[in-house]
Design an enzyme around this catalytic site. Structure first.
Site, PDB file in Angstrom:
ATOM      1  N   ASP A  74       0.856  -1.179   0.000  1.00 59.65           N
ATOM      2  CA  ASP A  74       0.000   0.000   0.000  1.00 59.65           C
ATOM      3  C   ASP A  74       0.898   1.236   0.000  1.00 59.65           C
ATOM      4  O   ASP A  74       1.742   1.394   0.896  1.00 59.65           O
ATOM      5  CB  ASP A  74      -0.900  -0.007   1.239  1.00 59.65           C
ATOM      6  N   ASN A 108      -2.227  12.846  -4.237  1.00 59.94           N
ATOM      7  CA  ASN A 108      -3.279  13.316  -5.140  1.00 59.94           C
ATOM      8  C   ASN A 108      -3.714  14.734  -4.801  1.00 59.94           C
ATOM      9  O   ASN A 108      -3.902  15.572  -5.689  1.00 59.94           O
ATOM     10  CB  ASN A 108      -4.489  12.381  -5.081  1.00 59.94           C
ATOM     11  N   HIS A 161      -4.423  14.528  -9.616  1.00 59.55           N
ATOM     12  CA  HIS A 161      -4.679  13.131  -9.946  1.00 59.55           C
ATOM     13  C   HIS A 161      -3.805  12.629 -11.088  1.00 59.55           C
ATOM     14  O   HIS A 161      -3.455  11.440 -11.107  1.00 59.55           O
ATOM     15  CB  HIS A 161      -6.164  12.925 -10.250  1.00 59.55           C
ATOM     16  N   ASP A 192      -1.583   9.344 -10.842  1.00 61.82           N
ATOM     17  CA  ASP A 192      -1.534   8.261 -11.821  1.00 61.82           C
ATOM     18  C   ASP A 192      -0.093   7.928 -12.198  1.00 61.82           C
ATOM     19  O   ASP A 192       0.266   6.762 -12.351  1.00 61.82           O
ATOM     20  CB  ASP A 192      -2.325   8.631 -13.079  1.00 61.82           C
ATOM     21  N   GLU A 215      -4.494   2.320  -4.372  1.00 59.40           N
ATOM     22  CA  GLU A 215      -3.029   2.350  -4.314  1.00 59.40           C
ATOM     23  C   GLU A 215      -2.479   1.081  -3.691  1.00 59.40           C
ATOM     24  O   GLU A 215      -1.392   1.064  -3.142  1.00 59.40           O
ATOM     25  CB  GLU A 215      -2.536   3.583  -3.554  1.00 59.40           C
TER      26      GLU A 215
END
Length: 139
Positions: free
Chosen positions: A5, A13, A18, A22, A48
């Protein structure tokens, strides 16, 4: 099995947007792919989170692969954005059949311990079917 994680991903973010998030996910996936063996399989299972199946890996090998992922990711920012990962590791002996879901739950508990004990670490679970069912140990 490894359950990974990315640490503080929501903050990435929120701070960078965002599209940058990504990019971080793609970077993490690349690092993971390069750190695992040819027979291992990686899956993105959440925003994630990544699940990695490590056939025929013992606890030491699983922890070593997890540590390689963790150190490589921490040492290589994604487009200048620092990224760390917390990892829960668990293995099952071949003589003991364990459902993947049960393994994932145990790996998730180890991941939770990695997060709650400071993040950016690998914690290996001592599953209940081992003779030493003590608490997970950090690697």
């Amino acid at each position: 099995m490894l359950l990974c994680d990315l640490d503080h991903f929501k903050k990435i973010n929120d701070r960078y947007g965002h599209a940058a998030g990504d990019d971080v996910l793609c970077h993490a996936a690349t690092v993971i792919r390069q750190a695992i063996r040819a027979e291992d399989r990686m899956f993105r299972i959440g925003g994630e989170e990544f699940l990695i199946l490590l056939p025929h890996a013992d606890a030491a090998l699983a922890a070593g692969i997890g540590e390689r992922i963790r150190t490589t990711l921490a040492a290589s920012p994604a487009n200048g954005i620092p990224v760390t990962v917390s990892i829960g590791a668990v293995t099952s002996p071949a003589r003991h059949h364990v459902e993947e879901r049960e393994l994932q739950e145990i790996a998730d508990q180890a991941l939770y311990q990695a997060k709650s004990s400071g993040r950016n670490r690998v914690v290996t679970a001592a599953p209940p079917w081992t003779s030493d069912a003590s608490a997970p140990a950090s690697v």
